[in-house]
Design a protein around this motif. Structure first.
Motif, mmCIF file in Angstrom:
data_model
loop_
_atom_site.group_PDB
_atom_site.id
_atom_site.type_symbol
_atom_site.label_atom_id
_atom_site.label_comp_id
_atom_site.label_asym_id
_atom_site.label_seq_id
_atom_site.Cartn_x
_atom_site.Cartn_y
_atom_site.Cartn_z
ATOM 1 N N CYS A 58 -5.696 3.501 1.165
ATOM 2 C CA CYS A 58 -4.662 3.278 0.195
ATOM 3 C C CYS A 58 -3.724 4.602 -0.044
ATOM 4 C CB CYS A 58 -5.044 2.956 -1.188
ATOM 5 S SG CYS A 58 -5.920 4.193 -2.259
ATOM 6 N N ARG A 59 -4.398 5.786 0.136
ATOM 7 C CA ARG A 59 -3.662 6.963 -0.417
ATOM 8 C C ARG A 59 -3.226 7.175 -1.677
ATOM 9 N NH1 ARG A 59 -2.526 10.466 4.966
ATOM 10 N NH2 ARG A 59 -4.145 9.709 6.416
ATOM 11 N N SER A 65 -11.967 5.112 -0.293
ATOM 12 C CA SER A 65 -12.360 5.398 1.040
ATOM 13 C C SER A 65 -12.271 6.781 1.474
ATOM 14 C CB SER A 65 -11.985 4.345 1.948
ATOM 15 O OG SER A 65 -10.537 4.721 2.092
HETATM 16 S S1 FES Z 1 -7.547 6.706 0.395
HETATM 17 FE FE1 FES Z 1 -7.709 5.145 -0.999
HETATM 18 S S2 FES Z 1 -8.644 6.487 -2.799
HETATM 19 FE FE2 FES Z 1 -8.153 7.908 -1.323
#
Ligand code: FES
Ligand code: HEM
Lengths: 256, 250
Positions: A58-59, A65
């Motif tokens: 998700c970034r 993750s």
């Molecule tokens: S990439 Fe989803 S929480 Fe960091």
């Protein structure tokens, strides 16, 4: 900004790993930590070498993750921040930053910074659900829940399952994760019917894979969602009670 | 619920450290089969230990009232309840409780220590930077055994008298003076008590969490309680040998 990255490289689960040093130059202070890894990887790909494997989705701090150890701290130095939300302005220009994967028996390294966190799924499978036939959705206000209770349940429900609590814990214990996943259900009316079976089953499953809590309190600071160890105390209390209550159920609980 | 089978080789790559004991013991004993239950037992036995060391420390302070007072107190511990109860019933009753308490505490500590080592077989290869795990919490498995070793010497010295230079049965005041005239003994005594203090600084805070009686409202109070308790215990105990060594008590 320019950085020197020391990154753990490991070709596979059984391979021997080691730290490799990379330069990241011309980094903007507004970049996230993952974007710096992207920059380094661009370089590596152009040179024809294997890019650094790291997990991300998700970034924006919700999928859980992206966790890695940054300078010996899970998700890096900032509180309530996942690795993907960590901005490079946190560091000083010219810093050397060490990046290492989570380390725990239950989190075997798959490659470089990616670990296998499926042991956490085993805990959820043991009881992290509510098995009632819901039928058509009930009007939301049909079940009155005090504000403080729903707030507490939502605090627990913030857990994104990233594994930082396990990674940060000197014992490799998953108590913070498990207590959050138990309590966000145990606190609410919908969670009551399976409360005691859930608690016992999930704690017992957790203990199969992870170390035990000795109250270092490290996890709550590592947690990108700032989940409190008060939930662990609550889980301990429910676990003790479940030992009495489940006995009275006379084998009518979950088949374990 | 049916046990989910691994759906992929990736999942199969994660092996449990141990299985939940197939045979669950009958109710109160089943608590001790889990790590959470062991920690609960550790907290309960820790509280019993804390109660004991508090009483013992207060008893020791009687030395400042002189030989008669202290020896009368020591004799009193044996003759409590006379003439109805047999000689030494309180003393033996307490010993009967304390021995299993200590054994349980140490066994649970050992078991958790072993389990926690197995939970991270490969250590972090770069330096950890701890935020909350303090010195006290990370040395529990050191301060505990130090206290245990000291306890063995302590019993040999002042209960059985084998390690005492001039042991006289029933003359507690004399025995303490005889023992604490040796400075290495005083040093060891102070060191062991500091270890106990560090142990309690974490333990007296941590036990609320393990017992599950903690809640957000008492979090600050717990820290204060643990600090005060540790300081009071250490202060109370180490004052005596130091007072003897520097000659305040003759
Ligand atoms: S990439 Fe989803 S929480 Fe960091
Ligand atoms: C004699 C050998 C002893 C050993 C090996 C030992 C070991 C330990 C260990 C390893 C812990 C766990 C630490 C943690 O979980 O963070 C602990 C907790 C504790 N110990 Fe000891 N200890 C000993 C003696 C004592 C004594 C004499 C007392 C009492 C005065 C005591 C009081 C406590 C308390 C109160 C706790 C906290 C329990 C909890 O949080 O659940 N210990 N001990």
């Amino acid at each position: 900004m320019d950085f020197t990255l020391k990154v753990w490289r490991q070709a596979g689960p059984k391979a021997r790993g080691s730290f490799e040093t990379y330069k990241a130059s011309g980094v903007s202070a507004d970049m996230s930590f993952l974007e710096v890894l992207d920059v380094v990887n661009e370089d590596l790909i152009e040179k024809g070498t294997e890019p650094i494997a790291f997990e991300h989705d998700c970034r924006e701090g919700i999928c859980g993750s992206c966790g890695v150890m940054i300078n010996g701290q899970a998700h890096g130095p900032n509180e309530r921040t996942a690795t993907c939300q960590l901005h490079m302005r946190t560091f000083k220009d010219g810093d050397t930053i060490t990046v290492e994967p989570w380390r725990a028996a239950a989190f075997p390294i798959l490659r470089d910074l990616v670990v296998n966190r499926s042991a956490l799924d085993r805990i959820i499978e043991a009881g992290g659900f509510i098995s009632v036939n819901t039928g058509s959705a009930v009007e939301a206000n049909m079940i009155p829940i005090p504000k403080v209770v729903s707030d507490a349940a939502m605090d627990a429900a913030e857990c994104i399952g990233c594994g930082a609590c396990v990674a940060a814990c000197p014992n490799g214990a998953a108590q913070l994760f498990t207590s959050a996943k138990i309590q966000h259900l145990n606190l609410l009316p919908q969670g009551q019917s399976e409360r005691w079976q859930r608690t016992e089953a999930m704690v017992d499953k957790m203990e199969e894979y992870f170390g035990g809590c000795t109250n270092h309190g490290e996890c709550q600071f590592a947690c990108p969602k700032g989940i409190s160890i008060d939930f662990i105390a609550y889980m301990n209390r429910d676990y003790l009670k479940s030992k009495v209550t489940n006995r009275k159920l006379g084998g009518q609980g979950f088949a374990t | 619920m049916v046990e989910a089978r691994p759906r992929s080789t990736v999942e199969a790559g994660v092996q449990p450290l141990r299985r939940r004991p197939e045979k669950q013991l009958p109710y109160p004993l089943s608590i001790y089969q889990s790590a959470v239950g062991k920690k609960w037992v550790m907290a309960v036995t820790g509280v019993v230990g804390m109660a004991f060391i508090t009483m013992h420390m207060l008893g020791n302070l009687k030395i400042y009232l002189g030989a008669e007072e202290l020896n009368a107190y020591a004799d009193g511990l044996r003759t409590v309840g006379a003439p109805f109860a047999p000689h030494g019933f309180l003393l033996w009753g307490v010993r009967l409780v304390l021995l299993p308490t200590l054994l349980l505490h140490v066994h649970a500590a050992w078991w958790l220590w072993r389990q926690n080592r197995r939970a991270r077989p490969v250590k972090y290869q770069s330096k950890r930077d701890y935020i909350a795990a303090d010195w006290a919490s990370r040395t529990m498995t050191w301060t505990g055994p130090i206290v245990l070793l000291f306890l063995a010497f302590h019993l040999l010295d002042l209960t059985w008298g084998t390690a005492n230079p001039d042991f006289r049965h029933g003359d507690v005041y004399h025995n303490m003076l005889a023992s604490f005239d040796r400075w290495p003994v005083v040093v060891a005594y102070v060191a062991a008590n500091l270890a106990l203090g560090v142990h309690l600084y974490h333990g007296a805070w941590s036990l609320f969490q393990s017992l599950g009686v903690n809640n957000a409202r008492i979090n600050t109070a717990r820290r204060v309680f643990a600090t005060l308790f540790a300081v009071a215990i250490v202060g109370g105990y180490v004052s005596t040998p130091i007072a003897i060594l520097i000659g305040v008590i003759e």
